[in-house]
Scaffold this motif. Structure first.
Motif, mmCIF file in Angstrom:
data_model
loop_
_atom_site.group_PDB
_atom_site.id
_atom_site.type_symbol
_atom_site.label_atom_id
_atom_site.label_comp_id
_atom_site.label_asym_id
_atom_site.label_seq_id
_atom_site.Cartn_x
_atom_site.Cartn_y
_atom_site.Cartn_z
ATOM 1 N N GLN A 136 16.666 61.731 48.509
ATOM 2 C CA GLN A 136 16.306 60.329 48.712
ATOM 3 C C GLN A 136 17.168 59.433 47.821
ATOM 4 O O GLN A 136 17.593 58.361 48.228
ATOM 5 C CB GLN A 136 14.813 60.130 48.408
ATOM 6 C CG GLN A 136 14.282 58.775 48.808
ATOM 7 C CD GLN A 136 14.185 58.607 50.316
ATOM 8 O OE1 GLN A 136 13.881 59.557 51.026
ATOM 9 N NE2 GLN A 136 14.460 57.427 50.796
ATOM 10 N N ALA A 137 17.456 59.895 46.597
ATOM 11 C CA ALA A 137 18.245 59.108 45.651
ATOM 12 C C ALA A 137 19.674 58.886 46.145
ATOM 13 O O ALA A 137 20.285 57.852 45.862
ATOM 14 C CB ALA A 137 18.257 59.799 44.293
ATOM 15 N N GLU A 138 20.223 59.823 46.889
ATOM 16 C CA GLU A 138 21.604 59.708 47.387
ATOM 17 C C GLU A 138 21.674 59.041 48.761
ATOM 18 O O GLU A 138 22.718 59.008 49.381
ATOM 19 C CB GLU A 138 22.254 61.097 47.467
ATOM 20 C CG GLU A 138 22.471 61.750 46.131
ATOM 21 C CD GLU A 138 23.534 61.063 45.286
ATOM 22 O OE1 GLU A 138 24.315 60.241 45.812
ATOM 23 O OE2 GLU A 138 23.583 61.355 44.079
ATOM 24 N N SER A 139 20.558 58.518 49.234
ATOM 25 C CA SER A 139 20.521 57.905 50.560
ATOM 26 C C SER A 139 20.718 56.406 50.548
ATOM 27 O O SER A 139 20.712 55.782 51.588
ATOM 28 C CB SER A 139 19.187 58.230 51.245
ATOM 29 O OG SER A 139 19.095 59.609 51.475
ATOM 30 N N GLY A 140 20.908 55.819 49.396
ATOM 31 C CA GLY A 140 21.119 54.374 49.314
ATOM 32 C C GLY A 140 22.458 53.968 49.891
ATOM 33 O O GLY A 140 23.232 54.791 50.386
ATOM 34 N N ILE A 141 22.783 52.697 49.778
ATOM 35 C CA ILE A 141 24.024 52.159 50.351
ATOM 36 C C ILE A 141 25.250 52.864 49.786
ATOM 37 O O ILE A 141 26.199 53.165 50.504
ATOM 38 C CB ILE A 141 24.110 50.635 50.106
ATOM 39 C CG1 ILE A 141 22.982 49.942 50.866
ATOM 40 C CG2 ILE A 141 25.456 50.087 50.525
ATOM 41 C CD1 ILE A 141 22.852 48.475 50.564
ATOM 42 N N ASP A 142 25.245 53.120 48.494
ATOM 43 C CA ASP A 142 26.396 53.768 47.854
ATOM 44 C C ASP A 142 26.165 55.257 47.592
ATOM 45 O O ASP A 142 26.932 55.883 46.862
ATOM 46 C CB ASP A 142 26.713 53.067 46.525
ATOM 47 C CG ASP A 142 27.168 51.635 46.742
ATOM 48 O OD1 ASP A 142 27.877 51.403 47.733
ATOM 49 O OD2 ASP A 142 26.801 50.762 45.930
ATOM 50 N N GLY A 143 25.127 55.833 48.160
ATOM 51 C CA GLY A 143 24.805 57.235 47.924
ATOM 52 C C GLY A 143 25.781 58.185 48.593
ATOM 53 O O GLY A 143 26.408 57.869 49.611
#
Length: 175
Positions: A19-26
């Protein structure tokens, strides 16, 4: 499964499907974008939903060539793409076949480079092979596929499908 994130129990080393790596810059998002840039149909089931081509009809799955290269099955057989195709950004259409169309221009360019580009290449059984890396011991080799020994009509390298090689194999097995 597709679209799901790994949880705390994940056994992957350095897992980025979180989930942490799913952001815009993930990193997960960047990997998905890179995959989609190469193949826009990668995460869809569009290929499964396409109708099967009828006998004698071709269907392609071109992504970057826009169906204007000879490795497109439809283009090579001088047909326009149809509903069975799952190509991306296709230009092999009736609209592009007319005067000034990109398909027509691509056909002319291919014929200019190689006049026999669209002719069927029919190879006779026993007309020889030109293998380089498989030693004529795989189904890629025309001679091996038809259970023939390579001979003087072949231009293969390091051949393992000839009388000398087979006799040596029989001797080794007999010992």
């Amino acid at each position: 499964k597709a679209g799901l994130h790994c949880d705390e129990k994940c056994a992957c080393a350095n897992c980025k499907n979180t989930q942490a790596e799913s952001g815009i810059d993930g990193l997960r998002t960047k990997a998905i974008k890179a995959t989609l840039s190469r193949n826009p149909l990668a995460f869809t089931s569009a290929q499964k939903e396409l109708p099967q081509p009828s006998p004698g009809e071709t269907a392609c799955r071109c992504i970057k060539s826009r169906c204007l290269k000879l490795y497109c099955d439809c283009f090579q057989s001088k047909k326009v793409c149809n509903a069975s195709c799952s190509c991306v950004g296709c230009l092999n259409t009736v609209q592009e076949s007319g005067e000034g169309g990109r398909r027509k221009h691509a056909v002319e360019q291919c014929l200019e480079k190689r006049p026999d580009a669209f002719k069927k290449k029919i190879k006779e059984v026993g007309s020889g092979c030109a293998c380089k890396n498989n030693r004529c011991l795989k189904k890629y080799c025309d001679c091996f596929r038809f259970d023939l020994l390579c001979g003087e009509h072949c231009t293969c390298k390091d051949c393992g499908n000839n009388e000398t090689y087979r006799l040596a194999q029989i001797e080794i097995q007999a010992q």
